[in-house]
Structure formats: structure tokens, C-alpha cells
Design a protein around this motif. Structure first.
Motif, PDB file in Angstrom:
ATOM      1  N   ARG A  22       7.845 -21.893  25.186  1.00 40.32           N
ATOM      2  CA  ARG A  22       8.546 -23.106  25.585  1.00 40.32           C
ATOM      3  C   ARG A  22       7.590 -24.257  25.875  1.00 40.32           C
ATOM      4  O   ARG A  22       8.012 -25.365  26.130  1.00 40.32           O
ATOM      5  N   LEU A  23       6.286 -24.000  25.900  1.00 36.42           N
ATOM      6  CA  LEU A  23       5.313 -25.055  26.196  1.00 36.42           C
ATOM      7  C   LEU A  23       4.651 -25.507  24.912  1.00 36.42           C
ATOM      8  O   LEU A  23       3.863 -24.772  24.326  1.00 36.42           O
ATOM      9  N   PRO A  24       4.945 -26.712  24.469  1.00 35.00           N
ATOM     10  CA  PRO A  24       4.463 -27.126  23.152  1.00 35.00           C
ATOM     11  C   PRO A  24       2.947 -27.098  23.028  1.00 35.00           C
ATOM     12  O   PRO A  24       2.419 -26.822  21.952  1.00 35.00           O
ATOM     13  N   ASN A  25       2.259 -27.340  24.132  1.00 32.98           N
ATOM     14  CA  ASN A  25       0.806 -27.414  24.012  1.00 32.98           C
ATOM     15  C   ASN A  25       0.135 -26.055  23.966  1.00 32.98           C
ATOM     16  O   ASN A  25      -1.031 -25.955  23.636  1.00 32.98           O
ATOM     17  N   GLN A  26       0.860 -25.023  24.318  1.00 29.43           N
ATOM     18  CA  GLN A  26       0.242 -23.710  24.337  1.00 29.43           C
ATOM     19  C   GLN A  26       0.355 -23.000  23.002  1.00 29.43           C
ATOM     20  O   GLN A  26      -0.070 -21.855  22.867  1.00 29.43           O
ATOM     21  N   ARG A  27       0.963 -23.648  22.036  1.00 23.74           N
ATOM     22  CA  ARG A  27       1.246 -23.003  20.762  1.00 23.74           C
ATOM     23  C   ARG A  27       0.028 -22.336  20.123  1.00 23.74           C
ATOM     24  O   ARG A  27       0.107 -21.189  19.671  1.00 23.74           O
ATOM     25  N   PRO A  28      -1.118 -23.010  20.047  1.00 21.69           N
ATOM     26  CA  PRO A  28      -2.280 -22.353  19.401  1.00 21.69           C
ATOM     27  C   PRO A  28      -2.701 -21.077  20.120  1.00 21.69           C
ATOM     28  O   PRO A  28      -3.025 -20.079  19.471  1.00 21.69           O
ATOM     29  N   VAL A  29      -2.682 -21.111  21.433  1.00 25.07           N
ATOM     30  CA  VAL A  29      -3.069 -19.905  22.173  1.00 25.07           C
ATOM     31  C   VAL A  29      -2.043 -18.802  21.934  1.00 25.07           C
ATOM     32  O   VAL A  29      -2.391 -17.625  21.797  1.00 25.07           O
ATOM     33  N   VAL A  30      -0.768 -19.190  21.861  1.00 28.67           N
ATOM     34  CA  VAL A  30       0.276 -18.207  21.572  1.00 28.67           C
ATOM     35  C   VAL A  30       0.016 -17.553  20.212  1.00 28.67           C
ATOM     36  O   VAL A  30       0.170 -16.343  20.061  1.00 28.67           O
ATOM     37  N   ASN A  31      -0.397 -18.355  19.246  1.00 29.29           N
ATOM     38  CA  ASN A  31      -0.695 -17.800  17.926  1.00 29.29           C
ATOM     39  C   ASN A  31      -1.765 -16.733  17.997  1.00 29.29           C
ATOM     40  O   ASN A  31      -1.657 -15.663  17.388  1.00 29.29           O
ATOM     41  N   VAL A  32      -2.810 -17.039  18.756  1.00 29.87           N
ATOM     42  CA  VAL A  32      -3.911 -16.080  18.871  1.00 29.87           C
ATOM     43  C   VAL A  32      -3.434 -14.806  19.556  1.00 29.87           C
ATOM     44  O   VAL A  32      -3.674 -13.695  19.088  1.00 29.87           O
ATOM     45  N   VAL A  33      -2.732 -14.971  20.658  1.00 32.99           N
ATOM     46  CA  VAL A  33      -2.250 -13.806  21.395  1.00 32.99           C
ATOM     47  C   VAL A  33      -1.315 -12.981  20.524  1.00 32.99           C
ATOM     48  O   VAL A  33      -1.353 -11.753  20.525  1.00 32.99           O
ATOM     49  N   ALA A  34      -0.482 -13.665  19.745  1.00 29.01           N
ATOM     50  CA  ALA A  34       0.458 -12.954  18.881  1.00 29.01           C
ATOM     51  C   ALA A  34      -0.286 -12.099  17.863  1.00 29.01           C
ATOM     52  O   ALA A  34       0.068 -10.938  17.626  1.00 29.01           O
ATOM     53  N   SER A  35      -1.314 -12.659  17.254  1.00 30.19           N
ATOM     54  CA  SER A  35      -2.019 -11.868  16.239  1.00 30.19           C
ATOM     55  C   SER A  35      -2.787 -10.722  16.873  1.00 30.19           C
ATOM     56  O   SER A  35      -2.870  -9.637  16.309  1.00 30.19           O
ATOM     57  N   ILE A  36      -3.288 -10.948  18.077  1.00 31.22           N
ATOM     58  CA  ILE A  36      -3.972  -9.851  18.765  1.00 31.22           C
ATOM     59  C   ILE A  36      -2.988  -8.742  19.081  1.00 31.22           C
ATOM     60  O   ILE A  36      -3.267  -7.550  18.895  1.00 31.22           O
ATOM     61  N   LEU A  37      -1.812  -9.130  19.550  1.00 30.01           N
ATOM     62  CA  LEU A  37      -0.774  -8.152  19.881  1.00 30.01           C
ATOM     63  C   LEU A  37      -0.408  -7.345  18.641  1.00 30.01           C
ATOM     64  O   LEU A  37      -0.215  -6.132  18.700  1.00 30.01           O
ATOM     65  N   LEU A  38      -0.326  -8.042  17.513  1.00 29.11           N
ATOM     66  CA  LEU A  38       0.028  -7.385  16.272  1.00 29.11           C
ATOM     67  C   LEU A  38      -0.989  -6.321  15.908  1.00 29.11           C
ATOM     68  O   LEU A  38      -0.654  -5.160  15.676  1.00 29.11           O
ATOM     69  N   VAL A  39      -2.233  -6.733  15.881  1.00 34.73           N
ATOM     70  CA  VAL A  39      -3.287  -5.804  15.503  1.00 34.73           C
ATOM     71  C   VAL A  39      -3.399  -4.675  16.519  1.00 34.73           C
ATOM     72  O   VAL A  39      -3.548  -3.501  16.149  1.00 34.73           O
ATOM     73  N   ALA A  40      -3.269  -5.028  17.792  1.00 31.50           N
ATOM     74  CA  ALA A  40      -3.429  -4.026  18.842  1.00 31.50           C
ATOM     75  C   ALA A  40      -2.360  -2.965  18.782  1.00 31.50           C
ATOM     76  O   ALA A  40      -2.554  -1.855  19.259  1.00 31.50           O
ATOM     77  N   SER A  41      -1.200  -3.279  18.242  1.00 28.49           N
ATOM     78  CA  SER A  41      -0.181  -2.233  18.172  1.00 28.49           C
ATOM     79  C   SER A  41      -0.249  -1.482  16.862  1.00 28.49           C
ATOM     80  O   SER A  41       0.234  -0.364  16.769  1.00 28.49           O
ATOM     81  N   LEU A  42      -0.869  -2.067  15.840  1.00 29.77           N
ATOM     82  CA  LEU A  42      -0.957  -1.368  14.570  1.00 29.77           C
ATOM     83  C   LEU A  42      -1.999  -0.261  14.603  1.00 29.77           C
ATOM     84  O   LEU A  42      -1.833   0.789  13.995  1.00 29.77           O
ATOM     85  N   VAL A  43      -3.067  -0.496  15.328  1.00 34.07           N
ATOM     86  CA  VAL A  43      -4.152   0.479  15.348  1.00 34.07           C
ATOM     87  C   VAL A  43      -3.712   1.836  15.897  1.00 34.07           C
ATOM     88  O   VAL A  43      -3.934   2.859  15.241  1.00 34.07           O
ATOM     89  N   PRO A  44      -3.091   1.879  17.072  1.00 32.67           N
ATOM     90  CA  PRO A  44      -2.659   3.201  17.565  1.00 32.67           C
ATOM     91  C   PRO A  44      -1.680   3.878  16.617  1.00 32.67           C
ATOM     92  O   PRO A  44      -1.698   5.098  16.455  1.00 32.67           O
ATOM     93  N   VAL A  45      -0.827   3.076  15.978  1.00 34.88           N
ATOM     94  CA  VAL A  45       0.164   3.663  15.086  1.00 34.88           C
ATOM     95  C   VAL A  45      -0.516   4.285  13.865  1.00 34.88           C
ATOM     96  O   VAL A  45      -0.171   5.379  13.421  1.00 34.88           O
ATOM     97  N   TYR A  46      -1.500   3.588  13.348  1.00 24.69           N
ATOM     98  CA  TYR A  46      -2.209   4.116  12.188  1.00 24.69           C
ATOM     99  C   TYR A  46      -2.898   5.434  12.531  1.00 24.69           C
ATOM    100  O   TYR A  46      -2.823   6.404  11.787  1.00 24.69           O
ATOM    101  N   ILE A  47      -3.535   5.441  13.704  1.00 21.56           N
ATOM    102  CA  ILE A  47      -4.208   6.669  14.128  1.00 21.56           C
ATOM    103  C   ILE A  47      -3.195   7.796  14.300  1.00 21.56           C
ATOM    104  O   ILE A  47      -3.419   8.935  13.883  1.00 21.56           O
ATOM    105  N   ALA A  48      -2.054   7.459  14.901  1.00 24.62           N
ATOM    106  CA  ALA A  48      -1.027   8.474  15.127  1.00 24.62           C
ATOM    107  C   ALA A  48      -0.550   9.048  13.805  1.00 24.62           C
ATOM    108  O   ALA A  48      -0.291  10.244  13.679  1.00 24.62           O
TER     109      ALA A  48
END
Lengths: 293, 397, 304
Positions: free
Chosen positions: A235-261
Motif C-alpha cells: 500500500r506504500l507507493p515508495n516501498q515498491r522497489p524494496v517489495v520487489n526485492v523481498v518478493a523475489s527473495i521469498l520466492l527463491v527461499a521457498s523453492l530451495v527447500p521444496v527442491y531438496i525435498a
């Protein structure tokens, strides 16, 4: 093409094309999310003006993100631990015993995933509020953990049950014959045979908890997990770039355990048979490995 | 998109009682119970605020009036941004009123909070800059009851008509492009997602359908309310999205999905800072708006920090900073001098800083009550009804 | 070399205790069962089922207008309100409508890839495909919705791509179309996996027999394969349907209209009217209950 395919050639080609299209549909958005993390501008318009890692630095320096990350990890570990214990206990119970209501246990465990998340979330929210009135429970990290554990149990349960079905009972009998008591058998025979299933289940449970937002919104109060941080900051327009970074980190961080599993449960058919929301293990393995007498 | 029938009934009921008895509210401290000095800060402060009111440098390192406050007072701020007044009222009641210490409430929330005793009376003698507040905001009806102050005024402003200068030509002078069924911008209009937006429909009808006889846009008889709802339902196909979170407006305006509609100065400032082609104005029919008050919870866990915050945000320097960032007008008249120094003539033309007349022309948000406050007696529709009817409007899209 | 030396020494201390406990447990399977199953059952019944029951009960309560606290005054007001006001019916129908559309879309998308993976692909390709199907399942829901919000906006990838091929532009951002696309995208892996399992189980001999009897592949598909796969398809559809019907985040982020999930969420977070929210929450729960009953009739649970 596989030699066992018996479909006419046209069908094979057609299916192949459709498969590629569906895969593209599935993966292009994920790829874009990672790409947007490198977007140097604040604006979200396409095409990106270039690539830059400046927002990764800004994200790392963001205290709130770090706190949210730690909270997410803590919640994940807590929920996974509870899920591992409860899930494997239940798996043993269902596997080794025949009792009244056996099928109901599986149904009960999958209910939190089968019912819409908002129903589960609201239900837990009501209980916590009531608990607050009666015995002073407050929304905290623990309520998050309890919420997550409730639907993480089934993930561990499925994996362990699937593995138990593949474990030959003769091994256990041999162990007893050699003089081991119940605990020793458990420790030296049973546990190693399900260890990878436990690990896979644990990793999946962690991934599930780490990503969770739908129920967490109702059980977290003012605690902020990483997905909740994203939710708040969208909801904060200025935080968008940081949200993008966090989103991609979240994505990768959840894919790794799944791949290992997946690699851990490879021989057992992988996550298809013991993954989220599927109880194929029951049917599949019941067909291939008849239940213990 | 917030409809909440049942609970608002009492909100409004209590307001009626309040208005008729004119007595002080319940839990609040009054008279001799008021603190006479500000004690030592408790080290933390939990605030509920409109997006953009509590900036700590995260948006822009140069825009920060929180860090100096934290350094000076030791009160670490934890802020939750809310999108509507309804949300603010709910938040202030969480945990029995203990979860949040203060709120930047608009006029349609303030009276509800006062009536239910959610907020405490404030000793304005402890706020040195209070005397510099412009006349009409020193004891306005929305935060002062019988001389008892329930907060300190912060910023005020109109809900402006924002439009994309590349697409909307010629520049609009009226709200008509956002209401007219044949609007050339159909499917690209913005509207605010809250029952209070009904007042904007009433405002349009006040000028364009004089036979309805609407004078105060928050005091609508059933007849007038029906007309407003009809207008809103007619508007629904024009709307791209009803926004409550500011990004639900700034994103579509940035991408060209939205080109015209009601906005807060915050969105205008943001889009301009991103070099997007937008402009804003108060059209000929006038505008609704808001005058916000910092209020303290009557169960605040950190009352001293809250007083320190109210003192801090009342100063001319801070209000000038907020005005330049947010685009709203400061209530502290001395802040206007600073503003004029920094931005020149637009302090008068864009902000109407210090202009009591301008403030009077904005239809400030307030809670609709059954009591019309004039010769019509108790025939007006209260907020509960507004909420129900708003649900109708939102459900039909 | 007497037999005595081959016997282990009698256990003592902790080991003795372990043996005793083990022996008791061995002779009392019920105790073992209770120990194993107890904690889980306790957790699920008390915490989860108990919460659901509390939610149901709450829907019959009211709210104190002044304080906002829940008042246990047992009435049907909430339900009455839901039934009387047509807007809630509209919203409910709209929600079920999009759930049906999304489920149908996902089934249509799932069948090709599941069929290919189950019956045509080589084992290595199959493993790869399964992994590819499973990975998005576990990636963050919020991130994926947000990705589509960016893609579908006026200046996003979609419009840019359409421009490149001179196909004009679409105004999909914040619309029912974008919601349909996003939901279909989100739940596709859930649908594909059970469909895959169902298709994989069909023995080749059946298809060969059908071909021998003169049927073309399309006929075989329609009259042999599909009917056998129905339980799996229905099993997969359960998740697509259930997840769509209760969702409250995606409609807010990429949609423009009200669904059951939105109304409930706002009722809790903004109106603080939990009894009303609970009453409306019964709607998706009820719809799912009916869906699950139908699914059971179609033997989907055996395919789950």
C-alpha cells in the motif's frame, strides 16, 4: 518419446506443445518477479530501464525487513517442529493400527487445507479472541505458530505414511528377533528408514509456513512475518522497489527447500505422492504395498 | 468497501445522545483529572495514521520528522497506516483500546471515538504551539465538546480532482467527467472506497440538482440519500477501481489505467515527484475534505510519549515539512509563514494556507447523524444507513 | 563355551526401565495407540474443530453497538440480514461463478500437461515435469498475485508484448478478467497433480483394446480415458474451487469488485463485526461441504 507411449503421433506432438505452453504460463511470471528485483527505477512499467542491485542493498539495510525475516524463520521452525512431532506420531498410529475412525484421521488432518483459508483464519481468530477474554491469550508469535502447525501437520503426515508403506515389516521383525527392544528398534531400524521422509516433510512444512499469508493475517496481531510485511507495504507507493526485492527473495527461499525435498523423496515418487494436499500415498501405495497384517 | 451496519448503530446512537445532552463523554479525563505536566517518555509509541503523515525517511531520506522526535524523546514509533476512518475506529478499539496510543482521526471518526470514550480529553495548555492554530480549528465541533478538547489539530485539505494532463483535455473545471454517464473517461475513473464518499455524490447533486435542496452534504434525508445512491450506482460502470490504499490509485494513474478522479493531495504529490503528468484542482462544485486531529486513546499505554508527539507535530517546523511532502495544509498559522518562505506564492494558491474562508468552503468529513441540525429535525439518515447503502453500491459493480 | 556367555547380561537401571515400559506398551496396543494418536487428535479436535465450532456459534451472536464487544444474545439476525439484503446474494453468486470458471479453466489446462507427463513423456522428462508442476505450488501466493498485478497493468509486460506484435492493448488491470487469469494461474498445480495420478493409473491395455475395437484416439479419450480419470479430475477441482471461493487477497489486489472473501475480511478488520463475518463465512464453508459431498459420490476421495 517414450517407447511405452501408444498414442498416435499427432496426439503426442499436440500434447507436447500444450505442455510447453502451460509451463511457460506457469514460469514466466516467476521469472518476471525475479527480474523486477533488479529494476533500478521506482516505476513498475515495462520495459525496465536497466538492471541494478541497488535495491538489494536498501532492503538489507531495512530494519523492518530484517525483523520480519527473523519472525518468519522463527514461526517456520516452530511450526515445523510441532508438525514433525504430531505428523509422524499420527502416521505411525494410522500405519500400525487398525481402529475405528481410521479414515477419519486423514480427513481430519487435511481439513485445514481443504476448507477455504478465510474460514480457518476466522475460526482461529475467534478462538484466540475468546482465549484472550478467558485466559488472557494475546496475538503473538505463538498464535502464528499454532495456526501454521495446524495445517503443516498433514504435510509431514503424508510423507511419513507414504514412506512407512514402503518400509518392509520384515525388517522390524528381524530387529525384534535379534533381541532389540521397542525403543532400539525404533531408533536403529525405523527412524533411519523414515529419516528422509521426515526431512522432506519438514522442509515442505517450513516452506508452507514461510509463505503463508491467508491465515496468518488472522492469527498474527501486530507481529509481522515476511509475507505480511509485503502485504502491508504493497500500500506504500515508495516501498515498491524494496517489495520487489523481498518478493523475489521469498520466492527463491521457498523453492530451495521444496527442491531438496523432492530429491529426498525421489524414489518414492517424489512430492507428487506426498505433497501438499494430495493423499495419493494412501491409494497408490495401498495398491502396490498391501497393508501390514 | 467497508460496510458495517450493526456496530455503527450505537456509534451513531451515542452521538445523538451526546449531541442532545451536550455533556462530556464517558471515560475521558476531564477538568481536574487532566495531566498538568508531561511526564517522562515511556520509550515507545504506537500510532494509527493516514499514509504519509508519519514519515521516517523510508520514503525519501530527506523526508523525516520521526527520527528527530525519536532521538529527542526516546519514544520509538511503531505506526500502522489505515485507509479509511472506519478502519481507524476499529483499530483504536482493539485490545480494549490498549493496542494503539494515538490516531490521526478525521472528522467522521472523531465524534464516534469521543462518544464511545475511546479517546481522552487533552490538556491543550501542555501544547505550546496550540495558540498558533488558525481560528476555525482551535475548537471545531469535530474535536471539541463544550470547551473540552479531545485532541490537537494536524493537517487539513480537500479531496481534489486529480487528472492525467496528457489524456484529459481540456483541463476539467467540474466534477462532471467523473459522474456523467456519457463521460469520455468511462472505465478509467477513480472513486474513494468508503461510505463517506456518498457525501461527494451529494455535493455534486447540490449544484446540479437544486430541486433536492441539499445544503449540508452530511445531513441527507432519505430522499436526498436515495438520489445520491442512484447517482453512485450510475457512476459504478465508470469506475476503474474504488481505491482505499493509496497505491490502488497511484499504480493505475502511473500505468494509465486511471485518468481522472478524486484523490488526496498525497497521491498528487507522489505522482508529481515521479514525473507523471498529473494536475489537481478543487472544481467549481467545491469539494469534500478532512481536517485531521491527533487524538490519544483513553487507555493509551504510552500517554507521555503521545503528549510529546502531539507537542512535536503541532510545531510550525514539523507542520511545514508535512505540508511540503503530503500536500495538505497545516493548521498552525506560523507554519504558513515557513511554507511561504520555502515554496513561495503557491502557499496561498495551492495550499490556501491560513485562509479561514477556504477551510469553511470545504465540506469537511463528519459523521452523518439522524439529527439534521436544522428545521428538518430528526429526519436525516445516519451513518449506519450510509454503510448499508454503500454496500449496495459496491455490490453492484 | 556355554550358552550362558552368549546371553546378554540382564539389563539394569535406565535400560531396565525402558524394557519395562516397552513391555507394557507391547502388551497394551491401545495404550500405544493412545500415545501416538492422542496428541494429534487433541490438537486437531480442540484447536481446529473447536475453533470451527466457535465460529459457527459466533454467527448466532450479536455485537454490542457501543463497545464493539461480542454479545452472546443468540439470534438469527445475522443470517436474516444476509438473506434479506440482495447484495449479499449477488456477491455469493458472483463468487461461486468465478470459482466455477476458474475450476473449469484449470481442468482444461491441466489435462494436456498431466496427460503428457503421465503417458507420453520419458521417465526423465516426467520427473522434470513433475518437479516443474510442484515448485510453483510451494512458492509464495502473495508474490504470484503481485506478479500478475504488475504484468496486467496498463504499462506492464502484457500490453508491451501486444504492442510489439501490433495487437493494440488491453485494459485488463483490475478487472474480472485479471482475477480469472490470476486464480487459474494460482491453483493450476493443485489440479494437475491428482489429474496426473489418475491418468497414470490407466493401463495401456485398456487403450489398446479400445483402439483394437476401432476407436480413434479422440473417441478413446472421450469414452475410456476421461471417465476413468473423472475421480482424479474432481479431486483436483476441489482445491481450485475451495481456494477461489474463500479468497480475499487476490480480489483486492487485482480485482475491482466484491467477493465473499472481501466482505468477510473487511467485516473483521474494518467493521470489527465478527458475528456477521462468521455468518457470512458459513456460506463458503457450506458450499464446500456440498461440493465435497458431490465429490465423494464421484469417488474423488479414493483418487485423492
Amino acid at each position: 518419446m517414450s517407447q511405452r507411449a501408444i498414442e498416435p503421433r499427432g496426439v503426442q506432438v499436440g500434447m507436447r506443445v500444450l505442455t510447453v505452453l502451460v509451463l511457460a504460463f506457469l514460469y514466466i511470471p516467476l521469472f518476471l518477479i525475479v527480474l523486477y528485483a533488479f529494476n533500478p527505477a521506482r516505476s513498475q512499467s515495462w520495459p525496465l530501464p536497466g538492471l541494478s542491485t541497488r535495491w538489494f542493498v536498501a532492503t538489507w539495510n531495512n530494519q523492518e525487513v530484517r525483523t520480519a525475516l527473523v519472525t518468519s524463520i522463527k514461526a517456520g521452525l516452530g511450526a515445523t517442529t510441532i508438525a514433525l512431532i504430531l505428523g509422524s506420531l499420527a502416521a505411525f498410529a494410522v500405519h500400525r493400527f487398525k481402529f475405528f475412525g481410521r479414515e477419519t484421521v486423514s480427513f481430519l488432518l487435511i481439513l485445514p487445507l481443504a476448507l477455504p483459508g478465510i474460514v480457518t483464519g476466522m475460526a482461529l481468530n475467534s478462538t484466540i479472541n475468546l482465549g484472550g477474554q478467558l485466559i488472557g491469550i494475546t496475538f503473538s508469535l505463538w498464535t502464528i505458530i499454532i495456526g501454521h502447525a495446524t495445517f503443516c501437520v498433514v504435510v509431514v503426515y503424508n510423507n511419513v505414511v507414504a514412506r512407512l508403506r514402503r518400509t518392509s515389516t520384515s525388517l522390524i521383525e528381524a530387529s525384534y528377533d535379534l533381541g532389540a527392544d521397542g525403543f532400539q528398534t525404533f531408533r536403529y531400524v525405523i527412524l533411519p528408514s523414515i529419516s528422509t521422509a521426515l526431512m522432506a516433510g519438514g522442509l515442505l512444512a517450513f516452506a508452507l509456513s514461510f509463505d503463508e499469508i491467508i491465515v496468518t493475517n488472522f492469527t498474527s496481531g501486530s507481529e509481522i512475518t515476511l509475507p505480511k510485511w509485503i502485504f502491508n507495504n504493497l500500500r506504500l507507493p515508495n516501498q515498491r522497489p524494496v517489495v520487489n526485492v523481498v518478493a523475489s527473495i521469498l520466492l527463491v527461499a521457498s523453492l530451495v527447500p521444496v527442491y531438496i525435498a523432492q530429491r529426498l523423496t525421489q524414489e518414492g515418487g517424489g512430492l507428487v505422492t506426498a505433497g501438499r494436499g494430495t493423499m495419493l500415498a494412501q491409494t497408490e501405495d495401498a495398491l502396490e504395498h498391501p497393508a501390514t497384517p | 468497501m467497508k460496510r458495517y451496519h450493526v456496530n455503527a448503530i450505537a456509534a451513531v446512537g451515542a452521538l445523538v445522545v451526546l449531541a442532545s445532552c451536550g455533556s462530556t463523554a464517558n471515560n475521558a479525563q476531564s477538568g481536574s483529572n487532566l495531566p498538568q505536566t508531561i511526564g517522562k517518555g515511556e520509550g515507545a509509541l504506537n500510532l494509527v495514521a493516514w499514509t504519509g503523515y508519519v514519515e521516517s525517511g523510508k520514503t525519501d531520506p530527506k523526508v523525516d520528522w520521526v527520527t528527530p522526535f525519536q532521538t529527542q524523546t526516546g519514544c520509538t514509533i511503531n505506526v500502522k497506516f489505515a485507509d479509511t476512518s472506519d478502519e481507524m475506529v476499529t483499530l483504536m478499539r482493539q485490545g480494549g483500546g490498549t493496542q494503539w496510543d494515538g490516531v490521526s482521526a478525521s472528522g467522521d471518526a472523531t465524534n464516534r471515538l469521543i462518544a464511545h470514550g475511546d479517546v481522552a480529553e487533552v490538556n491543550v495548555n501542555l501544547i505550546p504551539d496550540f495558540k498558533d492554530v488558525i481560528q476555525s480549528l482551535q475548537s471545531p465541533r469535530h474535536n471539541t465538546i463544550n470547551g473540552h478538547h479531545y485532541g490537537v489539530p494536524y493537517m487539513y485539505g480537500p479531496n481534489v480532482l486529480m487528472y492525467n494532463t496528457n489524456v484529459v483535455k481540456p483541463a476539467p473545471t467540474s466534477w462532471a467527467p467523473t459522474w456523467d454517464a456519457n463521460s469520455p473517461y468511462k472505465g478509467k475513473v477513480a472513486a474513494y472506497d468508503s461510505p463517506i464518499f456518498i457525501a461527494d455524490a451529494a455535493l455534486y447533486l447540490k449544484t446540479h440538482n437544486k430541486s433536492l435542496g441539499i445544503s449540508d452534504v452530511y445531513e441527507l434525508t432519505s430522499n436526498q440519500l436515495d438520489a445520491a445512491i442512484t447517482l453512485l450506482k450510475q457512476q459504478a460502470p465508470l469506475i476503474k477501481k474504488y481505491w482505499a490504499a493509496t497505491t490502488d490509485e497511484t499504480d493505475p494513474f502511473s500505468s494509465g489505467d486511471m485518468v481522472i478522479g478524486t484523490a488526496w493531495p498525497y497521491q498528487v504529490s507522489f505522482l508529481k515527484s515521479e514525473n507523471k503528468p498529473v494536475a489537481a484542482l478543487v472544481p467549481s462544485e467545491g469539494a469534500t475534505g478532512w481536517a485531521d486531529t491527533w487524538m490519544m486513546s483513553s487507555h493509551a499505554q504510552h500517554p507521555n510519549c503521545m503528549y510529546l508527539w502531539m507537542k512535536w507535530t503541532e510545531t510550525a517546523a514539523v507542520q511545514d515539512q508535512v505540508a511540503e511532502f503530503y500536500g495538505a495544509t497545516p493548521s498552525n498559522a506560523k507554519a504558513c509563514d515557513l511554507l511561504k518562505q520555502h515554496i513561495g506564492a503557491s502557499a496561498d494558491t495551492d495550499y490556501h494556507c491560513g485562509d479561514n474562508g477556504f477551510l469553511k468552503n470545504i465540506a469537511l468529513w463528519k459523521t452523518p447523524l439522524q439529527q439534521c441540525g436544522d428545521s428538518r429535525g430528526n429526519t436525516c439518515t445516519d451513518y449506519t444507513v450510509w454503510q448499508q447503502r454503500w454496500q449496495e453500491v459496491r455490490g453492484t459493480k | 563355551m556355554g550358552a550362558e556367555r552368549l546371553m546378554p547380561p540382564p539389563p539394569s537401571g535406565f535400560r531396565a526401565l525402558r524394557h519395562r515400559v516397552g513391555a507394557i506398551l507391547h502388551r497394551a496396543p491401545t495404550a500405544r495407540l493412545a500415545l501416538l494418536l492422542g496428541p494429534v487428535l487433541l490438537w486437531m479436535v480442540v484447536i481446529y474443530l473447536g475453533s470451527l465450532a466457535l465460529l459457527f456459534v459466533t454467527s448466532f451472536w450479536g455485537q454490542d453497538p457501543v463497545s464493539g464487544a461480542i454479545v452472546q444474545n443468540w439470534n438469527l439476525d445475522n443470517y436474516g440480514f444476509l438473506i434479506r439484503e440482495p447484495v449479499y446474494r449477488t456477491i455469493a453468486i458472483r463468487t461461486v461463478g468465478i470459482a466455477v470458471a476458474v475450476t473449469a479453466t484449470d481442468v482444461a489446462l491441466a489435462i494436456p500437461i498431466a496427460y503428457y507427463a503421465a503417458r507420453i513423456a520419458s521417465p526423465r522428462v516426467r520427473t522434470f515435469l513433475l518437479l516443474s508442476m510442484v515448485l510453483p505450488l510451494w512458492s509464495s501466493y502473495l508474490v504470484r498475485v503481485y506478479a500478475w498485478r504488475t504484468i496486467l497493468s496498463g504499462d506492464g509486460v502484457l500490453n508491451w508484448s501486444l504492442h510489439q506484435v501490433h495487437l493494440g492493448s488491453v485494459n485488463l488491470g483490475f478487472s474480472r478478467w485479471s482475477l480469472w487469469i490470476v486464480f487459474s494461474y494460482l491453483w493450476l498445480p493443485y489440479v494437475t497433480l491428482p489429474v496426473y495420478a489418475a491418468l497414470e493409473r490407466i493401463p495401456n491395455s485398456l487403450i489398446e483394446a479400445s483402439t483394437d475395437l476401432g476407436a480413434r484416439w479422440l473417441t478413446t479419450f472421450r469414452r475410456v480415458i476421461l471417465p476413468i480419470a473423472i475421480p482424479g479430475i474432481v479431486a483436483g477441482s476441489i482445491f481450485a474451487f475451495s481456494l477461489t471461493i474463500g479468497d480475499y487477497i487476490a480480489p483486492d489486489l487485482v480485482g475491482d469488485t466484491e467477493f465473499i472473501g472481501n466482505v468477510i475480511y473487511q467485516s473483521v478488520g474494518i467493521a470489527n463485526n465478527i458475528p456477521f463475518a462468521a455468518a457470512y463465512a458459513i456460506v463458503p464453508a457450506l458450499v464446500m461441504a456440498i461440493y465435497l459431498l458431490i465429490a465423494r459420490q464421484l469417488k474423488a476421495f479414493e483418487a485423492l
